[in-house]
Design a protein around this motif. Structure first.
Motif, PDB file in Angstrom:
ATOM      1  N   PRO A  26       0.833  -1.216   0.000  1.00  0.00           N
ATOM      2  CA  PRO A  26       0.000   0.000   0.000  1.00  0.00           C
ATOM      3  C   PRO A  26       0.859   1.255   0.000  1.00  0.00           C
ATOM      4  O   PRO A  26       0.638   2.189  -0.775  1.00  0.00           O
ATOM      5  CB  PRO A  26      -0.786  -0.108   1.308  1.00  0.00           C
ATOM      6  CG  PRO A  26      -0.698  -1.506   1.747  1.00  0.00           C
ATOM      7  CD  PRO A  26       0.548  -2.087   1.141  1.00  0.00           C
TER       8      PRO A  26
ATOM      9  N   CYS C  74      -6.432   0.548   7.883  1.00  0.00           N
ATOM     10  CA  CYS C  74      -6.279  -0.723   7.157  1.00  0.00           C
ATOM     11  C   CYS C  74      -5.009  -0.751   6.326  1.00  0.00           C
ATOM     12  O   CYS C  74      -4.352  -1.783   6.223  1.00  0.00           O
ATOM     13  CB  CYS C  74      -7.481  -0.958   6.252  1.00  0.00           C
ATOM     14  SG  CYS C  74      -8.969  -1.305   7.189  1.00  0.00           S
ATOM     15  N   SER C  75      -4.661   0.358   5.735  1.00  0.00           N
ATOM     16  CA  SER C  75      -3.495   0.338   4.854  1.00  0.00           C
ATOM     17  C   SER C  75      -2.194   0.562   5.607  1.00  0.00           C
ATOM     18  O   SER C  75      -1.138   0.142   5.153  1.00  0.00           O
ATOM     19  CB  SER C  75      -3.648   1.391   3.754  1.00  0.00           C
ATOM     20  OG  SER C  75      -3.728   2.674   4.323  1.00  0.00           O
ATOM     21  N   ALA C 135      -6.141   5.136   1.344  1.00  0.00           N
ATOM     22  CA  ALA C 135      -6.105   3.679   1.227  1.00  0.00           C
ATOM     23  C   ALA C 135      -4.701   3.201   0.879  1.00  0.00           C
ATOM     24  O   ALA C 135      -4.479   2.009   0.696  1.00  0.00           O
ATOM     25  CB  ALA C 135      -7.093   3.224   0.160  1.00  0.00           C
ATOM     26  N   PHE C 136      -3.774   4.144   0.753  1.00  0.00           N
ATOM     27  CA  PHE C 136      -2.411   3.765   0.382  1.00  0.00           C
ATOM     28  C   PHE C 136      -1.407   4.187   1.433  1.00  0.00           C
ATOM     29  O   PHE C 136      -0.308   4.597   1.129  1.00  0.00           O
ATOM     30  CB  PHE C 136      -2.057   4.349  -0.987  1.00  0.00           C
ATOM     31  CG  PHE C 136      -2.932   3.803  -2.075  1.00  0.00           C
ATOM     32  CD1 PHE C 136      -2.617   2.588  -2.665  1.00  0.00           C
ATOM     33  CD2 PHE C 136      -4.079   4.470  -2.468  1.00  0.00           C
ATOM     34  CE1 PHE C 136      -3.435   2.052  -3.646  1.00  0.00           C
ATOM     35  CE2 PHE C 136      -4.894   3.937  -3.452  1.00  0.00           C
ATOM     36  CZ  PHE C 136      -4.573   2.727  -4.041  1.00  0.00           C
ATOM     37  N   GLY C 137      -1.822   4.095   2.685  1.00  0.00           N
ATOM     38  CA  GLY C 137      -0.899   4.365   3.770  1.00  0.00           C
ATOM     39  C   GLY C 137      -0.705   5.844   4.013  1.00  0.00           C
ATOM     40  O   GLY C 137      -0.659   6.637   3.081  1.00  0.00           O
TER      41      GLY C 137
END
Lengths: 316, 448, 265
Positions: A26, C74-75, C135-137
């Motif tokens: 991510p 989540c990420s 969603a990508f940290g």
């Protein structure tokens, strides 16, 4: 020679690598798409003329010369940002430490004081700023009303170019809660025996602070300073909202409001980036300014990577 | 840091891949087209800046009339939209972008026309046989075009004049509104009343440039300045009017107590469009504002009688009395619109249909923007409004010249003016020369 | 000592009191400089709620903060876990890069990012350009979580491995439950970051009032709706309220989080 083991080892290695990559993915994607690309694009646009309507055209160093030599707001913006970085951070750290000491010393009602000192930190910046602009309004604000009632001649706060930045500092001191908690925690960590030993040596309050407290909280102070510097370089919302509201200029549709009221005294570099990029659509100049900000931020960050700041340790 | 960077080139590979993304990543927002058939069913988006209740009502009424005339076209209007918003949305394009756009200011027309953000309207006018020279007054046509490109049309106009408190005038023994700047200053001083504490109870006139509509370009209009020479170079320093204007302005400030106290008094004012407007609450005896204020005053029913007049003019040009600053709402078609022919139908209706223009002007008390509407017997002509119709008709009234850089030069002028009123400009001539240079630099920077 | 504390407490508490008192004043009185309301106009609060758009701002703030927090947690957890517990080449570099992005003012990269969201993806006028990247940290969350995960003793993880757990199951079954306080703190921080964010909505949502958040709407509240200070103060309190309510429920996680930022000193 353990040749037979090699393929298995290699497989394990590959598996481990894939696993690591999977967990990191991510961030790897995010870093590339939301950081790497825009950073390179910023460099690219800094050499282009682009009004976000017509296709970009290459203009060499024109944007750089414009920002660094011709644009009158560059100087004030840089100065204000540096002023805030120095004064606001220094006062916040000092005040936070003072409040931290205070709450650790207070015996009765400690819970009340902690909550009272912490709450303002939670006020959303826009809300806190709106409130302060109202409270410090020279004409109708309760603060000046109260001050003049006791015969103190009050300043014009956000409406005076000399007082606007100090007013912002005041606002930032109101929201000292985060630093208070950090300092409080580290002050409580100082071993009691050391104080007792110092007392036996006949040390006064100051000496105790100087020789016992200070050495053990230095890393936290460093941390507070460096993160404070980084936060203050991004200082945007409070300065923008304070300037806009205090100016009293209605945002009539159509009117472009130059940030920084009064007299550019609250104009910070990030505000200027916004104003150039999203009000004037001078993409090239905005990107040049972004890169200047980037350079400063990276200089500070490299300080941060040093051991003393405590973000990275030797075993990292 | 360099040491650590060298250790992991693998992580930097994606960074380099970005270069590819970058090269492919700067296409233009979607272009619109004028191939649509305006008789087919379509929904248009219309963005405007009006937000007061009566204004929105008038816009809705206009759209209802239009939809009756063009049953195949539905119009979705969005109000309270600022130029910044229009600017962003048109650059972004996309499905929610507007088809017909408008702006409360003429400041940005130069930018809209020269960048192609607003579509050129001449082809549409030709197609529908509309002779713009006949339909619209000349001044209004000039502020809606830039270098021959007519990318906007006037959608009602605004004229600026003086509102004054008749009761306060009577009390101060003043018989008529001031006509020259000297009279203006004398009256302002006479009208100023202080409290026992030394602050103001009522101020004659607040000249401060940050007050409500008092932007310097509007006050400067009484001098009829020339901003640019034939080559498009700024020439504020060369025209003596500019320096004169600032001198008069500073005298006005000094005569009423100085910049500091005035600005402090300004912080006690409520919002311009609210019930706490300083003229409405009697804090200001004279006030510069646009024609729409009359309607608002009528509705707010202040506790005093009020009148309107043109703004005073310089002493040595008393014969120019009657002039004023002109601006107006302008409307055009978004370059990204896919229904430009239908959009033109709406634009034509809003800006050129006499009945519509008169009805709209009456409803929100703005100056009508077509010759036919100005002459219409149906136009509301109450005396307070009449003053502004006359200002608009005065041949010496001026608007702002359009510039490739939009309103940036006006922003620079404002910034400089703030410095002047605060007393921070000691050498006016030198300051004005620097201002000219700044405007030229900015214009150059905005060119391709 | 106590008198000082009381005096300082006044500095912290009085602004809230003044704001509250003004919020119930009449239009006229709010402009008068009076400190105490003549009459208590509770209807001011109703008027704020009835302002066109105010409820939309609430919904948008909740959407932005809610989804933003969910995505971020989540990420960021797996990334933080990898950085804390895996040994691999370039780990230190990755860490340095995370810290660098965390320290970077968002204004540095906003322009090209905006151009992509607006001109390529046509998503300006909504909050998605702010939510999707989460969603990508998020560098700050990754860093804080990593600091927290470092404190989990290795033995727990190794015993899980002995039990034959895969890394993902170790993460979800062992690490996440143990790291709950850290995750809670990060979630809270992210929630408030989104709730308080002004710059982001100003860039992406400004052109569509239907996408405004509370923080953004509040600033334009006074000017756009030509209202007076009393209503503005009522709105201000209504924007502060949820944050303060959440604080009283999640006090512990908060203090935990704040200390976490400095714990490695």
């Amino acid at each position: 020679m353990a040749i037979p083991l090699a393929p298995e080892l290699r497989r394990k290695r590959t598996r481990e690598r894939l696993r690591t990559l999977g967990f990191l993915s991510p961030w790897l994607v995010g870093f590339t798409v939301f950081f790497g690309y825009p950073l390179l694009a910023t460099v690219y646009f800094s050499f282009m003329h682009y009004n976000q309507i017509q296709s970009p055209t290459f203009v060499g160093l024109r944007n750089w010369r414009y920002v660094l030599e011709q644009m009158p707001l560059f100087g004030p913006a840089l100065w204000n940002t540096l002023w805030l970085v120095v004064v606001m951070v220094a006062l916040r750290v000092a005040f936070g430490l003072g409040i931290g000491l205070l709450v650790t010393k207070v015996k009765t009602g400690a819970g009340f004081f902690r909550t009272a000192f912490y709450l303002p930190y939670l006020a959303p910046p826009v809300a806190a700023t709106v409130a302060f602009v109202f409270l410090l309004n020279p004409g109708t604000g309760p603060v000046n009303e109260a001050l003049s009632a006791v015969g103190v001649s009050a300043p014009n706060w956000f409406n005076d170019p000399d007082w606007a930045k100090p007013s912002l500092v005041l606002l930032s001191l109101w929201g000292i809660g985060d630093l208070m908690v950090i300092f409080m925690a580290s002050l409580l960590d100082v071993p009691k025996e050391q104080y007792e030993a110092a007392e036996l040596d006949g040390a006064g309050a100051f000496a105790k602070f100087r020789y016992v407290t200070w050495p053990s909280i230095v890393p936290i102070v460093m941390f507070a300073v460096v993160t404070g510097v980084v936060q203050t370089m991004q200082y945007y919302t409070q300065a923008l909202v304070a300037g806009k509201l205090a100016s009293g200029v209605s945002i009539g549709p159509g009117t472009v409001i130059q940030p920084g009221y009064p007299d550019h005294s609250t104009l910070t570099v990030p505000q200027l980036v916004y104003s150039l990029g999203f009000q004037n659509f001078n993409t090239g100049a905005a990107c040049v300014l972004s890169l200047v900000l980037f350079a400063i931020a990276m200089a500070v960050t490299s300080l941060l990577m040093r051991k003393r700041a405590g973000l990275l340790t030797a075993e990292d | 840091m360099p040491r650590t960077h060298r250790r992991a080139p693998a992580l930097l590979v994606p960074l380099l891949l970005c270069a590819g993304l970058l090269l492919s990543g700067c296409a233009n927002p979607g272009r619109g087209s004028a191939d649509d058939d305006p008789t087919r069913p379509v929904t248009l988006r219309f963005w405007h800046g009006w937000s007061e209740k009566n204004e929105v009502k008038a816009v809705d009424a206009a759209i209802a009339r239009f939809e009756e005339l063009h049953p195949n076209i539905r119009v979705k209007s969005t109000g309270n939209v600022s130029d910044a918003t229009v600017n962003q949305a048109l650059r972004a394009g996309g499905g929610d972008a507007p088809d017909v756009v408008s702006s409360f200011t003429t400041d940005n027309v130069g930018q809209y026309c020269s960048s192609g953000m607003w579509a050129d309207l001449d082809p549409f006018m030709k197609k529908s046989g509309l002779d713009k020279e006949k339909v619209f007054p000349k001044t209004l046509l000039s502020y809606t075009s830039y270098k021959g490109t007519q990318c906007a049309l006037p959608l009602l106009a605004d004229a600026y004049g003086l509102y004054y408190n008749k009761d306060a005038f009577e009390k101060a023994g003043i018989t008529r509104p001031p006509r020259t700047m000297s009279e203006f200053r004398e009256d302002a001083v006479k009208l100023t009343e202080r409290t026992s504490g030394g602050s103001y109870k009522q101020l004659g006139f607040m000249p401060d440039f940050r007050l409500y509509q008092n932007s310097p370009d509007r006050l400067l209009a009484q001098w009829g300045p020339k901003y640019f020479d034939a080559d498009g170079k700024a020439r504020l320093a060369e025209s003596p009017e500019t320096a004169e204007f600032f001198t008069v302005q500073r005298d006005l400030i000094r005569a009423q107590g100085g910049y500091g106290p005035l600005e402090r008094f300004r912080t006690t004012f409520g919002d311009e469009m609210s019930s706490q407007n300083a003229f409405l609450t009697g804090k200001l005896a004279m006030h510069m504002d646009g024609e729409w204020r009359g309607l608002m005053l009528n509705e707010a029913e202040p506790s005093f009688r009020w009148g309107t007049a043109p703004m005073p003019v310089p002493d040595d040009r008393a014969d120019t009395y009657g002039r004023g600053y002109l601006t107006g709402t302008v409307a055009g078609i978004a370059h990204s619109s896919k229904h430009q022919n239908a959009a033109w139908e709406l634009l034509k209706f809003l800006t050129a249909d006499t009945e519509q223009v008169v009805a709209f002007a009456n409803a929100i008390h703005n100056i009508p923007s077509t010759n036919a509407a100005l002459a219409s017997p149906k136009l509301d002509r109450d005396p307070a409004f009449r003053t502004f119709l006359d200002i608009a008709a005065n041949p010496r009234s001026t608007g702002m010249p359009p510039s490739v850089n939009g309103g940036q030069y006006i922003v620079s002028l404002r910034d400089f003016s703030f410095d002047v009123e605060a007393g921070r400009v000691h050498d006016l001539a030198k300051g004005l020369r620097a201002l000219d240079r700044q405007i030229d630099d900015d214009n150059l920077q905005s060119r391709n | 000592m106590h008198t000082t504390a009381v005096a300082v407490a006044l500095f912290f508490v009085l602004p809230f009191v003044f704001v509250f008192l003004t919020s119930v004043m009449s239009d006229d009185q709010a402009m008068s400089g009076d400190l105490w309301p003549h009459e208590w106009n509770w209807s001011n609060y109703a008027a704020v709620f009835n302002t066109p758009g105010f409820l939309d701002w609430w919904r948008n703030s909740l959407l932005y903060a809610g989804l933003g927090t969910l995505f971020t947690v989540c990420s960021s957890v797996p990334v933080a876990y990898a950085l804390a517990k895996f040994r691999f080449r370039g780990r230190r570099t990755a860490l340095v890069l995370v810290i660098s992005t965390m320290m970077l003012p968002p204004q540095v990269i906003v322009i090209p990012m905006y151009l992509v969201w607006a001109q390529q993806l046509h998503l300006s006028g909504s909050l998605w350009p702010l939510i999707i990247p989460m969603a990508f940290g998020d560098a700050y969350s990754i860093f804080l979580l990593r600091q927290f995960l470092l404190t989990i003793p290795k033995e727990y993880l190794e015993s899980a491995k002995v039990d034959g757990c895969g890394e993902l199951r170790t993460l979800l079954g062992i690490v996440v439950p143990m790291a709950k306080p850290g995750i809670a703190a990060v979630a809270l921080f992210q929630f408030f970051y989104c709730w308080n964010d002004y710059f982001g909505p100003q860039i992406y949502a400004a052109q569509n009032p239907g996408a405004w958040t509370l923080s953004y709407g509040l600033e334009s509240f006074k000017s756009a709706h030509s209202v007076n200070w009393n209503l503005t103060m009522a709105a201000t309190l209504l924007v502060m309220a949820p944050v303060i309510v959440v604080f009283f429920f999640a006090q512990k996680a908060f203090v935990e989080g704040v200390t976490l930022t400095g714990v490695k000193g």
